[in-house]
Design an enzyme around this catalytic site. Structure first.
Site, PDB file in Angstrom:
ATOM      1  N   ARG A   1     -28.037-123.247 -72.140  1.00 17.43           N
ATOM      2  CA  ARG A   1     -27.910-122.899 -70.908  1.00 17.43           C
ATOM      3  C   ARG A   1     -26.884-123.502 -70.176  1.00 17.43           C
ATOM      4  NH1 ARG A   1     -34.128-122.864 -69.693  1.00 17.43           N
ATOM      5  NH2 ARG A   1     -33.798-124.797 -71.174  1.00 17.43           N
TER       6      ARG A   1
ATOM      7  N   GLU B   1     -44.526-124.886 -64.418  1.00 24.78           N
ATOM      8  CA  GLU B   1     -43.489-124.183 -65.391  1.00 24.78           C
ATOM      9  C   GLU B   1     -43.128-123.064 -64.618  1.00 24.78           C
ATOM     10  OE1 GLU B   1     -43.038-125.792 -68.127  1.00 24.78           O
ATOM     11  OE2 GLU B   1     -44.755-127.083 -67.784  1.00 24.78           O
ATOM     12  N   GLY B   2     -41.900-122.726 -65.502  1.00 22.69           N
ATOM     13  CA  GLY B   2     -41.267-121.379 -64.951  1.00 22.69           C
ATOM     14  C   GLY B   2     -40.013-121.465 -64.008  1.00 22.69           C
TER      15      GLY B   2
ATOM     16  N   SER C   1     -39.150-119.399 -73.589  1.00 20.70           N
ATOM     17  CA  SER C   1     -38.352-118.095 -73.800  1.00 20.70           C
ATOM     18  C   SER C   1     -37.090-118.099 -74.063  1.00 20.70           C
ATOM     19  CB  SER C   1     -38.472-117.330 -72.208  1.00 20.70           C
ATOM     20  OG  SER C   1     -37.656-118.433 -71.331  1.00 20.70           O
TER      21      SER C   1
ATOM     22  N   ASN D   1     -41.572-127.438 -73.715  1.00 18.07           N
ATOM     23  CA  ASN D   1     -42.308-126.080 -73.002  1.00 18.07           C
ATOM     24  C   ASN D   1     -43.408-125.755 -74.174  1.00 18.07           C
ATOM     25  OD1 ASN D   1     -40.378-125.278 -70.740  1.00 18.07           O
ATOM     26  ND2 ASN D   1     -39.159-125.875 -72.497  1.00 18.07           N
TER      27      ASN D   1
ATOM     28  N   LYS E   1     -41.336-134.116 -59.851  1.00 18.73           N
ATOM     29  CA  LYS E   1     -41.718-132.648 -60.739  1.00 18.73           C
ATOM     30  C   LYS E   1     -43.500-132.443 -60.486  1.00 18.73           C
ATOM     31  CE  LYS E   1     -38.555-132.825 -64.411  1.00 18.73           C
ATOM     32  NZ  LYS E   1     -38.479-132.706 -65.987  1.00 18.73           N
TER      33      LYS E   1
ATOM     34  N   LYS F   1     -46.588-131.936 -67.290  1.00 19.37           N
ATOM     35  CA  LYS F   1     -45.500-133.119 -66.821  1.00 19.37           C
ATOM     36  C   LYS F   1     -46.512-134.440 -66.970  1.00 19.37           C
ATOM     37  CE  LYS F   1     -42.384-130.228 -65.816  1.00 19.37           C
ATOM     38  NZ  LYS F   1     -43.111-128.714 -66.306  1.00 19.37           N
TER      39      LYS F   1
ATOM     40  N   ARG G   1     -40.267-125.177 -77.169  1.00 17.44           N
ATOM     41  CA  ARG G   1     -39.149-125.355 -76.982  1.00 17.44           C
ATOM     42  C   ARG G   1     -38.756-126.880 -76.274  1.00 17.44           C
ATOM     43  NH1 ARG G   1     -37.036-121.989 -73.232  1.00 17.44           N
ATOM     44  NH2 ARG G   1     -36.883-123.579 -71.657  1.00 17.44           N
TER      45      ARG G   1
ATOM     46  N   GLU H   1     -37.967-131.705 -70.743  1.00 15.25           N
ATOM     47  CA  GLU H   1     -39.459-131.396 -71.153  1.00 15.25           C
ATOM     48  C   GLU H   1     -39.717-130.869 -72.202  1.00 15.25           C
ATOM     49  OE1 GLU H   1     -40.340-128.608 -67.909  1.00 15.25           O
ATOM     50  OE2 GLU H   1     -38.725-127.281 -68.596  1.00 15.25           O
TER      51      GLU H   1
END
Length: 407
Positions: A383, A301-302, A84, A79, A297, A238, A58, A77
């Site tokens: 989002r 992740e997360g 998810s 993923n 950064k 990253k 993603r 970024e």
């Protein structure tokens, strides 16, 4: 989103060049990245057993507000592990359509874009399963012990079940105790052959004990299709994202494709190395002079890991003379145009607030050896969050799932 298949082409190239793109300085200073890289080197030395490669990725974007007021799509970024909300995003259009229809706004309801990334993501897994070539093999989903996002995952599982492909859910601990390889490095779990390993865990240091690292190595050594394999996970860090933005790197990964390189580079925000030396020193000086223009950064992740404003300044002041700074990158802060919207969140009254949105595009690629079998985008994720929140997403309770509304 015609750039999306191009992102997966350059990711394939980045996988093959992970050893040179994952810089030694970051590996030296970041234990988690170093452990992943150690497994990569061990598997590479032994000989990579898998021949089919699967990416369910993603790529996340915001619209940068330019000086003349025109919007420009900029990548936040990409993923490459446990990307998810493909399942829940497939259900979100029906929610907003229902609300609008209840309010007798049928014309508006009809404008909500159709979206079914879970179907497309399952299609990628199914193709990898088919190419593996064992009709009785199953898909192993590596799950967390306390999974809050299980319904997002179930949507993909159900799509696979409709294709008569069975999914079993296990933890790293289960793999350590009951997983095994035969002499051909085929993977077995509870005696059942595994064709595809789909990671929905394993992207943060806290998710690995010594036992779990051994389980990850076992999985990587197998000929099962890993989603992602460890090279692809490293390609999504990253630091690799920052190195890919350097002049000449895209040209190396996409030779003879200047138009593709230009389209990709147009989506890049500024990305800056913090390695020891003049380049890193200059980046830190600029960030301290104008902290609102940058984001700090780490290789994580997360969500909820980035530093902004005063927190970033404090961190840079502590790190600027230490080698640990190489485990971070600096990124230009994307400034989208805020808009008014209503957010529905548990325990809070509905109110109109100034918001910004982040657009994620899901992509699937499957390759067998060097042959690209599938490479396409399969849906989107929007989002939205109030501008008062600098970092954090849906899982942190800050952002909400949304739908694009064409006007």
């Amino acid at each position: 989103m015609d750039t999306m298949p191009l992102f997966y082409l350059y990711l394939c190239g980045a996988e093959d060049r992970t050893q040179c793109l994952t810089c030694a300085s970051t590996i030296k200073m970041d234990k988690f990245t170093a452990h992943l890289f150690d497994i990569y080197k061990q598997v590479l030395g032994e000989g990579i057993a898998q021949t089919v490669f699967l990416g369910l990725n993603r790529s996340d974007y915001m619209f940068q507000r330019s000086a003349d007021g025109s919007p420009a799509l900029k990548q936040i970024e990409i993923n490459t592990i446990s990307a998810s909300f493909g399942g829940l995003a497939s259900r979100t259009p029906a929610v907003h359509q229902h609300v609008l229809n209840v309010l007798s706004k049928t014309k508006e309801a009809a404008k909500i874009l159709s979206n079914n990334p879970s179907k497309g993501l399952a299609l990628g897994i199914a193709k990898a399963w088919e190419l593996y070539g064992s009709a009785n093999a199953q898909v192993l989903l590596i799950a967390q012990e306390k999974e809050r996002n299980i319904f997002d995952q179930r949507a993909i599982e159900n799509e696979l079940l409709a294709k008569k492909i069975h999914v079993i859910r296990r933890r790293f601990e289960d793999v350590s105790e009951k997983g095994s390889l035969d002499q051909d490095r085929r993977l077995f779990m509870d005696g059942q052959e595994i064709a595809v390993v789909y990671f929905r865990d394993g992207y943060m240091p806290t998710q690995y004990s010594t036992q779990n690292w051994k389980a990850r190595l076992l999985l990587e050594r197998s000929c099962a299709v890993k989603c992602p394999d460890i090279a692809t996970q490293l390609a999504g860090t990253k630091k690799v994202q920052q190195e890919l933005s350097r002049a000449g790197v895209l040209e190396m990964l996409l030779p003879g494709q200047p138009e593709a390189v230009a389209r990709l580079r147009a989506t890049f925000a500024g990305l800056y190395s913090l390695d020891m030396g003049e380049e890193g020193d200059q980046a830190i000086t600029e960030a301290l002079a104008a902290p609102n223009r940058f984001v700090l950064k780490p290789q994580r992740e997360g969500g909820g890991n980035n530093l902004y404003g005063e927190e970033m300044v404090q961190a840079l002041e502590q790190l600027k003379d230490r080698e640990e700074r190489a485990s971070y990158i600096l990124m230009e802060k994307i400034e989208p145009e805020p808009f008014a919207n209503c957010l529905l969140r548990p325990g809070s009254p509905v109110r109109v607030v100034q918001c910004i949105s982040e657009l994620g595009i899901f992509g699937v690629y499957v390759r067998q050896g060097k042959t690209l079998v599938m490479n396409k985008h399969v849906g989107h994720l929007l989002r939205t969050k109030a501008i008062e929140h600098a970092d954090g997403g849906v899982a942190a309770g800050v952002a909400v799932l949304d739908n694009p509304y064409p006007v």
